[in-house]
Motif scaffolding. Structure first.
Motif, PDB file in Angstrom:
ATOM      1  N   VAL A 161     -97.798 117.887  61.429  1.00 16.53           N
ATOM      2  CA  VAL A 161     -96.576 118.438  62.018  1.00 16.53           C
ATOM      3  C   VAL A 161     -96.495 117.938  63.442  1.00 16.53           C
ATOM      4  CG1 VAL A 161     -96.472 120.528  60.594  1.00 16.53           C
ATOM      5  CG2 VAL A 161     -97.664 120.596  62.792  1.00 16.53           C
ATOM      6  N   ILE A 162     -95.284 117.874  63.942  1.00 17.05           N
ATOM      7  CA  ILE A 162     -95.110 117.549  65.353  1.00 17.05           C
ATOM      8  C   ILE A 162     -94.247 118.629  65.977  1.00 17.05           C
ATOM      9  CG2 ILE A 162     -93.202 115.942  64.945  1.00 17.05           C
ATOM     10  CD1 ILE A 162     -94.676 114.335  67.361  1.00 17.05           C
ATOM     11  N   THR A 163     -94.741 119.178  67.066  1.00 15.16           N
ATOM     12  CA  THR A 163     -94.034 120.256  67.744  1.00 15.16           C
ATOM     13  C   THR A 163     -93.451 119.754  69.060  1.00 15.16           C
ATOM     14  OG1 THR A 163     -95.965 120.989  69.016  1.00 15.16           O
ATOM     15  CG2 THR A 163     -95.690 121.938  66.794  1.00 15.16           C
ATOM     16  N   ASP A 164     -92.542 120.542  69.605  1.00 12.67           N
ATOM     17  CA  ASP A 164     -91.998 120.204  70.912  1.00 12.67           C
ATOM     18  C   ASP A 164     -93.126 120.139  71.943  1.00 12.67           C
ATOM     19  OD1 ASP A 164     -92.391 122.987  70.749  1.00 12.67           O
ATOM     20  OD2 ASP A 164     -90.319 123.474  71.289  1.00 12.67           O
ATOM     21  N   ARG A 165     -94.100 120.993  71.803  1.00 17.17           N
ATOM     22  CA  ARG A 165     -95.259 120.988  72.710  1.00 17.17           C
ATOM     23  C   ARG A 165     -96.087 119.718  72.540  1.00 17.17           C
ATOM     24  NH1 ARG A 165     -98.246 123.914  76.100  1.00 17.17           N
ATOM     25  NH2 ARG A 165    -100.506 123.814  75.938  1.00 17.17           N
ATOM     26  N   HIS A 204     -81.501 120.572  64.343  1.00 16.95           N
ATOM     27  CA  HIS A 204     -81.879 121.612  63.377  1.00 16.95           C
ATOM     28  C   HIS A 204     -82.353 122.894  64.060  1.00 16.95           C
ATOM     29  CE1 HIS A 204     -81.404 118.937  59.938  1.00 16.95           C
ATOM     30  NE2 HIS A 204     -81.889 117.997  60.731  1.00 16.95           N
ATOM     31  N   ASP A 205     -82.212 122.956  65.381  1.00 14.37           N
ATOM     32  CA  ASP A 205     -82.579 124.142  66.160  1.00 14.37           C
ATOM     33  C   ASP A 205     -83.984 124.638  65.792  1.00 14.37           C
ATOM     34  OD1 ASP A 205     -82.295 126.180  68.017  1.00 14.37           O
ATOM     35  OD2 ASP A 205     -81.396 127.552  66.553  1.00 14.37           O
ATOM     36  N   CYS A 206     -84.953 123.750  65.924  1.00 20.12           N
ATOM     37  CA  CYS A 206     -86.323 124.110  65.575  1.00 20.12           C
ATOM     38  C   CYS A 206     -87.295 123.492  66.580  1.00 20.12           C
ATOM     39  CB  CYS A 206     -86.662 123.659  64.153  1.00 20.12           C
ATOM     40  SG  CYS A 206     -86.664 121.871  63.923  1.00 20.12           S
ATOM     41  N   GLY A 207     -88.527 123.947  66.541  1.00 16.18           N
ATOM     42  CA  GLY A 207     -89.544 123.444  67.462  1.00 16.18           C
ATOM     43  C   GLY A 207     -90.678 122.721  66.772  1.00 16.18           C
ATOM     44  N   GLU A 208     -90.542 122.516  65.452  1.00 16.74           N
ATOM     45  CA  GLU A 208     -91.581 121.824  64.700  1.00 16.74           C
ATOM     46  C   GLU A 208     -90.956 121.045  63.551  1.00 16.74           C
ATOM     47  OE1 GLU A 208     -95.528 123.655  63.640  1.00 16.74           O
ATOM     48  OE2 GLU A 208     -94.650 123.574  61.632  1.00 16.74           O
ATOM     49  N   LYS A 265     -90.009 107.545  65.642  1.00 17.10           N
ATOM     50  CA  LYS A 265     -90.178 107.559  67.102  1.00 17.10           C
ATOM     51  C   LYS A 265     -89.923 108.974  67.639  1.00 17.10           C
ATOM     52  CE  LYS A 265     -90.744 103.060  67.392  1.00 17.10           C
ATOM     53  NZ  LYS A 265     -91.370 102.697  66.162  1.00 17.10           N
ATOM     54  N   LEU A 266     -90.594 109.324  68.713  1.00 11.38           N
ATOM     55  CA  LEU A 266     -90.514 110.677  69.262  1.00 11.38           C
ATOM     56  C   LEU A 266     -89.117 111.060  69.732  1.00 11.38           C
ATOM     57  CD1 LEU A 266     -93.853 111.071  71.227  1.00 11.38           C
ATOM     58  CD2 LEU A 266     -93.318 111.683  68.863  1.00 11.38           C
ATOM     59  N   ASP A 267     -88.344 110.096  70.257  1.00  6.93           N
ATOM     60  CA  ASP A 267     -86.994 110.461  70.682  1.00  6.93           C
ATOM     61  C   ASP A 267     -86.161 110.903  69.477  1.00  6.93           C
ATOM     62  OD1 ASP A 267     -86.797 107.838  69.692  1.00  6.93           O
ATOM     63  OD2 ASP A 267     -85.632 107.102  71.387  1.00  6.93           O
ATOM     64  N   GLU A 268     -86.387 110.290  68.310  1.00  6.91           N
ATOM     65  CA  GLU A 268     -85.680 110.716  67.103  1.00  6.91           C
ATOM     66  C   GLU A 268     -86.175 112.078  66.622  1.00  6.91           C
ATOM     67  OE1 GLU A 268     -84.847 109.321  62.512  1.00  6.91           O
ATOM     68  OE2 GLU A 268     -85.549 107.812  63.938  1.00  6.91           O
ATOM     69  N   VAL A 269     -87.475 112.314  66.721  1.00  5.48           N
ATOM     70  CA  VAL A 269     -88.020 113.628  66.353  1.00  5.48           C
ATOM     71  C   VAL A 269     -87.393 114.704  67.242  1.00  5.48           C
ATOM     72  CG1 VAL A 269     -90.101 115.065  66.224  1.00  5.48           C
ATOM     73  CG2 VAL A 269     -90.199 112.668  65.503  1.00  5.48           C
ATOM     74  N   ALA A 270     -87.295 114.437  68.533  1.00  8.52           N
ATOM     75  CA  ALA A 270     -86.696 115.405  69.463  1.00  8.52           C
ATOM     76  C   ALA A 270     -85.233 115.675  69.107  1.00  8.52           C
ATOM     77  CB  ALA A 270     -86.827 114.901  70.897  1.00  8.52           C
TER      78      ALA A 270
END
Length: 148
Positions: free
Chosen positions: A49-53, A30-34, A19-24
């Motif tokens: 890959v899933i990015t913050d964008r 992990h201080d990352c954006g992807e 789920k996206l909330d877990e990805v976020a």
């Protein structure tokens, strides 16, 4: 100099069903954006890959719930990748040609073993590569996302 000398090793990965909330939360932890998306724990091949964008533009901005929407629904695929043996000059060319900020590093089985980012090149690579990255970033306005 090769990618393996500057990449972040063993990045956090998620599954298509995450789920996206877990990805976020993974991104924050992990201080990352992807976050690379792998097929399964048993078959850890890179599928996207899933990015913050991606989360912002493909879910939140469209009113989708981050607690029910999965990585698979918002991830970017196919993905541009490099190997640990990729020369940094070639990696810089991929960053520029594909207009991306991060590249998953995969082995011969397409398993994710690292990520190399523009920031990794600026922070860890010799000055000539940092200059190349900064030249690209200033030319592109710092923009760049994964393959769409």
């Amino acid at each position: 100099m090769n990618v393996k000398e500057v990449m972040t090793k063993s990045p956090a990965c998620c599954l298509p069903t995450t789920k996206l909330d877990e990805v976020a939360r993974m991104m924050v932890d992990h201080d990352c954006g992807e976050i690379p998306v792998i097929r399964s724990k048993e078959k850890p091949e890179l599928v996207g890959v899933i990015t913050d964008r991606d989360i912002c533009c493909r879910a939140v901005a469209k009113g989708k719930s981050t607690s029910t929407t999965t990585a698979n629904e918002c991830m970017t695929s196919p993905v541009f990748t490099v190997t640990p043996e990729t020369d940094l000059a070639q990696a810089c060319k991929v960053f520029e040609d594909k207009e991306v900020r991060r590249l998953p590093v995969i082995d011969s089985k397409s398993h994710v073993i690292g990520i190399v980012s523009l920031a990794d090149l600026v922070e860890r690579a010799p000055e000539q590569y940092a200059r190349e990255v900064l030249r690209y970033a200033s030319k592109s306005g710092g923009a760049g996302a994964a393959a769409h």
